[in-house]
Design a protein around this motif. Structure first.
Motif, PDB file in Angstrom:
ATOM      1  N   ARG A  72      81.792 -87.147 -15.684  1.00  0.00           N
ATOM      2  CA  ARG A  72      80.337 -87.287 -15.841  1.00  0.00           C
ATOM      3  C   ARG A  72      79.682 -87.746 -14.542  1.00  0.00           C
ATOM      4  O   ARG A  72      78.555 -87.401 -14.253  1.00  0.00           O
ATOM      5  N   TYR A  74      80.555 -86.645 -11.712  1.00  0.00           N
ATOM      6  CA  TYR A  74      80.366 -85.356 -11.047  1.00  0.00           C
ATOM      7  C   TYR A  74      79.084 -84.696 -11.555  1.00  0.00           C
ATOM      8  O   TYR A  74      78.252 -84.232 -10.772  1.00  0.00           O
ATOM      9  N   ASP A  75      78.910 -84.668 -12.874  1.00  0.00           N
ATOM     10  CA  ASP A  75      77.739 -83.997 -13.446  1.00  0.00           C
ATOM     11  C   ASP A  75      76.424 -84.602 -12.963  1.00  0.00           C
ATOM     12  O   ASP A  75      75.489 -83.880 -12.652  1.00  0.00           O
ATOM     13  N   VAL A  76      76.370 -85.931 -12.928  1.00  0.00           N
ATOM     14  CA  VAL A  76      75.074 -86.526 -12.572  1.00  0.00           C
ATOM     15  C   VAL A  76      74.812 -86.502 -11.067  1.00  0.00           C
ATOM     16  O   VAL A  76      73.666 -86.578 -10.640  1.00  0.00           O
ATOM     17  N   LYS A  78      75.949 -83.996  -9.047  1.00  0.00           N
ATOM     18  CA  LYS A  78      76.099 -82.628  -8.569  1.00  0.00           C
ATOM     19  C   LYS A  78      74.914 -82.139  -7.733  1.00  0.00           C
ATOM     20  O   LYS A  78      75.096 -81.593  -6.656  1.00  0.00           O
ATOM     21  N   ILE A  86      85.077 -81.119  -7.439  1.00  0.00           N
ATOM     22  CA  ILE A  86      85.924 -81.837  -8.388  1.00  0.00           C
ATOM     23  C   ILE A  86      87.214 -81.037  -8.532  1.00  0.00           C
ATOM     24  O   ILE A  86      87.205 -79.864  -8.901  1.00  0.00           O
TER      25      ILE A  86
END
Ligand code: SF4
Lengths: 537, 416
Positions: A72, A74-76, A78, A86
């Motif tokens: 997560r 990574y998601d926020v 990105k 990743i």
């Protein structure tokens, strides 16, 4: 400059492109930015990374899919990075997993080459990986830190307390191979090298270093909301050489953690820190500088208690200590100058400049309780802000000990707080007769317990019964600590809460045994400190 | 006090005294299973009554049969079904135990063993039940690494503690040829593992038949999705949760196909939607009072669906079942990054056009709560009312009812 988080990151590939790379050691004071992007119940490490990356303007980041939280992260992040990758890290080290990982490394290498637009230097790569393989860390360490990732500052603190003989085996600790691996210069064999690192808990690989148990002491770190490590801790908690601590990334290792680590290292390596030389006079003083009260005890060389005193710890730890000492001296009828040796203990022990020696309150409580009650085997100390249970042998050696984690549940503070909610005086908690109904407060958390108390009041329950329910919560919390060290008779209770008859009664009921209570339960630590001083001379 | 209360008090007392309550539990599910068969809830449409029966009977089998296997929700249970084994997934068992008001004692047991307070309560209640000998030992365990970290933790722990054989599938996070090769090899190993444990040989034909059924089920699911936007049937949170049985572990069963066909029928015959429809993300707090009051057979609100019940909708190749299963595992949008997840959810949303979306933040579930803020942004862009609420779907003690009530009411007030 490329930042990374996980030890499995192919650092050597990055270096072979001539790029600098560093591991993020987040130092932050709040999660202000992170909590705009991540739910507050995420692990503090994940939040700390996000906060740190945003604050320090990192633009290139390499992650692995190490756990749900990092995925997560990574998601926020990105859309906020110039370069973010990743890497899909397998959880096994079978030949198939190595083959798969090799493909991931190949992809990563080509992405990086595109990004940096530079040549990959085979020579550098070879020498970097060879350097990595050459590191063998197994033997010659007394203490190891394991479990969830720990702050650098904590690692350094443990290292300095233990004189450097510490191996960091936490989630993303040191990078070295635990088995012999051959490296032939290819990426395939590099994949094998990386997968032979001591595995963290997200890997489905045996953690040999913990099974073999060749360290004298293991400091086991856990982080709230990182659940991996509680499973392993549950398995090894019975071992006598393990100390569990809980830390997070928002603040400096708190005093309590430091005390416990120091006491553990003392116990494991059997050493104490002597700082000033000793003269030949015959009085000894102990000062216990706690978070709510400061206690001083003066004894003579025959171990007689001549004077003692308890004062509130004010903002200034040193003057509270001075005040307590001078009052104890005047009770003893001696001058402060007559004291030949002062030992300090408690949270504030290192801040007292006039002490000759500092010893943790664990050791001191053991000594003090033993001196008062030689039959004591388990000491239950419940103070204003923390509680601990210490198990000792017939010579007052510490066999094991536990302390409550950060929260105030089950401490004096908890009772004080509840007294305020009930609009009662603290003394009322000692009046323990006249019960009509057996009420239960199920939550250990102060905040939740408060709302339970309020709803009991709203239901029109009697105050006496509510008080008893609160005393029971404190007793239950203490029992769980006692169980953790497998406490045995005789039990001694010390600390301010020992004055609360209600809690004592509940504890006695649950333990099915009488509790020994010192004439003044608050001075046991200071007494122990004075005794340690006497014995060290 | 009703019968259920008395029953759960008795089991709780057994647990507190460390007495074995397995037989009592078995009896309870047996009675429950027959009760829903002979006295179905008249308010429910036919399809959901049928779902109630099959879910109960699978649970009974999964918890009592000699051939039971414990799995996680995403484990390729098709292989187990092909061996005539009786799989049951962790979440089903713990939801069941929570329904019987046993979770408190069980979670306490797990926590006093050392499992952290912040660990997901679905898993913790399950671990507590295992530690209390409340469950029958399964033949073996199968779990995947996909989507949620808790699986490896729980299954490894149980395997070590009960000394039960465990097969773990390491599922990469992205679909690629290498990932597929890696996973296919593991699936083959899984088959050999099951063959060794059961002494039987896999009937590949049977497995591909299961995949065929699965494909048909997905066909029906898609029809449901189209209808769910326009029609409404009386339902409850519990039934949306029961659908996890039919959308995952038991998707390859004939009964499942029958259920979805019935559901499509019921939806076709249902009246047009006039209530406000809510779409759920991740899970449902079926035991939480406020949610129950708001959603179960409510006159103003209806549950449209939950994303996890429609997490994978592609058609799978039936000629190569191993290939099919590896595609299914790798292409699950929840296994990868947020982008894939939101793309998938957007598709579901555009099919069902809900009036509001709620993400239930199950205590301890990092994979899902980690997306909350991103969801918020995305739904704002879509101009669909969205909120996330922290609720513990198993451990009722963790829920602050007053606060949840205020949050829910305020949310619905704002979309009126
Ligand atoms: S501390 Fe735990 S949750 Fe956080 S990054 Fe490390 S393994 Fe993941």
């Amino acid at each position: 400059m490329i930042a990374y988080v996980c030890k499995y990151t192919p650092v050597e590939i990055i270096k072979a492109f001539g790029e600098d790379v560093f591991c993020i050691e987040p130092e932050i004071s709040s999660y202000e930015n992170a909590e705009k992007l991540l739910h507050p119940n995420m692990c503090s490490f994940a939040k700390a990374i996000v906060e740190y990356v945003l604050q320090s303007g990192i633009k290139n980041l390499v992650l692995t899919n190490c756990c749900d939280s990092i995925k997560r992260v990574y998601d926020v992040l990105k859309d906020k990075m110039e370069f973010i990758e990743i890497i899909d890290l397998p959880r096994e080290n079978t030949p198939e997993a190595c083959q798969f990982f090799y493909c991931q490394l190949e992809t990563f290498k080509s992405k990086l080459s595109k990004r940096l637009n530079r040549e990959f230097d085979e020579e550098v790569f070879r020498s970097q990986v060879n350097k990595l393989i050459a590191q063998n860390k197994h033997s010659s360490f007394d203490i190891s830190i394991m479990g969830a990732r720990a702050k650098k500052e904590l690692i350094e603190f443990v290292c300095s307390s233990a004189g450097g003989r510490v191996l960091n085996l936490t989630c993303s600790g040191e990078r070295f191979c635990q088995d012999d691996v051959k490296f032939d210069g290819s990426l395939e064999s590099y994949a094998k090298v990386l997968l032979s690192f001591p595995p963290c808990m997200r890997m489905n690989i045996k953690r040999k270093f913990i099974e073999e148990n060749f360290f004298k002491g293991i400091i086991y770190n856990t982080i709230k909301f990182c659940d991996f490590y509680s499973f392993e801790y549950a398995r090894i908690k019975e071992k006598s050489n393990v100390l569990k601590i809980e830390t997070d990334f928002s603040q400096n290792a708190n005093e309590q953690v430091r005390t416990r680590v120091e006491a553990f290292v003392e116990k494991t390596l059997q050493k104490a820190t002597t700082s000033k030389s000793i003269s030949n006079k015959k009085y000894f003083a102990g000062i216990d500088s706690g978070s709510t009260s400061t206690n001083a005890v003066v004894i003579d060389s025959s171990k007689n208690i001549l004077g003692y005193c308890t004062v509130k710890t004010g903002f200034d730890v040193v003057s509270s200590a001075k005040l307590a000492l001078s009052k104890a001296c005047s009770m003893a009828g001696i001058n402060e100058d007559d004291i030949s040796f002062i030992t300090s203990t408690g949270y504030g022990r290192i801040s007292i400049p006039f002490s000759n020696m500092q010893v943790t309150e664990i050791t001191c409580h053991a000594k003090g309780a033993h001196a008062l009650f030689p039959s004591a085997r388990t000491i239950i100390d419940i103070g204003g802000q923390d509680s601990k249970v210490i198990k000792i042998d017939e010579d007052s050696n510490v066999l094991d000990f536990v302390m409550n984690d950060k929260c105030s549940a089950g401490t004096g503070r908890f009772i004080e707080y509840m007294a305020r909610v009930l609009e009662l005086e603290l003394e009322d908690f000692s009046r323990c007769s006249n019960f009509s109904e057996d009420l239960t407060i199920s939550s250990m958390c102060t905040v939740f317990a408060e709302s339970e108390v309020i709803s009991l009041i709203a239901q029109g329950k009697r105050r006496e019964d509510i008080v008893r329910a609160i005393n029971k919560v404190v007793a239950i919390k203490a029992i769980s600590l006692i169980n953790r060290v497998k406490g045995e008779k005789d039990f001694v209770m010390t600390g301010g809460v020992a004055k609360n008859k209600g809690v004592v009664l509940e504890l006695e009921r649950k333990l099915d045994s009488r509790l020994l209570i010192p004439f003044d339960p608050q001075i046991v630590g200071a007494l122990g400190a004075a005794l340690v001083g006497l014995e060290s001379g | 006090m009703n019968y259920l209360n008395i029953y759960s008090t008795v089991i709780n007392n057994f647990l507190k005294k460390n007495k074995n309550a397995y037989n009592l539990l078995k009896l309870g599910i047996f009675i429950g299973k027959n009760y829903v068969k002979f006295f179905p809830d008249k308010r429910l449409p036919k399809s959901l009554r049928y779902l109630h029966q099959i879910a109960f009977s699978w649970t009974y089998k999964g918890m009592t049969s000699k051939r039971c296997v414990w799995v996680n929700l995403f484990a390729p249970a098709e292989i187990l079904l092909a061996f005539n084994l009786d799989p049951i997934f962790v979440e089903a068992i713990s939801a069941f135990l929570s329904g019987l008001e046993l979770e408190d004692e069980l979670i306490l047991r797990a926590e006093s063993f050392g499992i952290s307070e912040s660990f997901c309560s679905f898993h913790k209640a399950f671990i507590g039940a295992v530690l209390s000998d409340l469950l029958k030992k399964p033949k073996f365990l199968v779990a995947t690494s996909s989507i949620c970290d808790a699986n490896l933790n729980t299954f490894r722990f149980i395997s070590e503690n009960l000394k039960i054989p465990f097969f773990f599938l390491d599922v990469p996070r992205e679909y690629s040829e290498e990932a597929k090769d890696y996973l296919k090899l593991q699936l083959k190993e899984l088959i050999s593992f099951v063959e060794k444990e059961t002494g039987a040989k896999l009937d590949l034909h049977k497995l591909s038949r299961i995949i065929q059924i699965e494909n048909q089920v997905r066909g029906q699911m898609k029809k449901c999705l189209e209808l769910l936007g326009k029609k409404q049937i009386p339902t409850t949170l519990t039934f949306e949760m029961f659908m996890l049985y039919t959308s995952h572990t038991f998707i390859g069963k004939e009964e499942t196909l029958r259920f979805y066909k019935m559901l499509v029928e019921d939806l076709r015959n249902a009246k047009a939607r006039d209530k406000k429809g809510v779409f759920f993300i991740h899970t449902l707090p079926m035991f939480e009072e406020n949610f129950k009051n708001l959603f179960n057979f409510n006159k103003d609100l209806t549950i449209i669906g939950m994303d996890l019940n429609y997490d994978f909708l592609e058609e799978l190749p039936t000629d190569d079942p191993i290939e099919a299963l590896s595609i299914k595992l790798l292409k699950n949008p929840y296994n990868s990054d947020f982008e894939k997840r939101i793309e998938h959810i957007k598709k579901l949303i555009s099919l069902t056009s809900p009036d509001a979306v709620i993400q239930v933040c199950q205590m301890g579930c990092k994979q899902s709560i980690g997306c909350s803020m991103l969801f918020k942004e995305e739904f704002k862009k879509l101009d669909i009312p969205f909120t996330f609420i922290d609720v513990d779907c198993v451990n009722k003690k963790n829920n602050n009812h007053g606060q949840i009530k205020t949050r829910l009411e305020a949310f619905f007030e704002s979309i009126k």
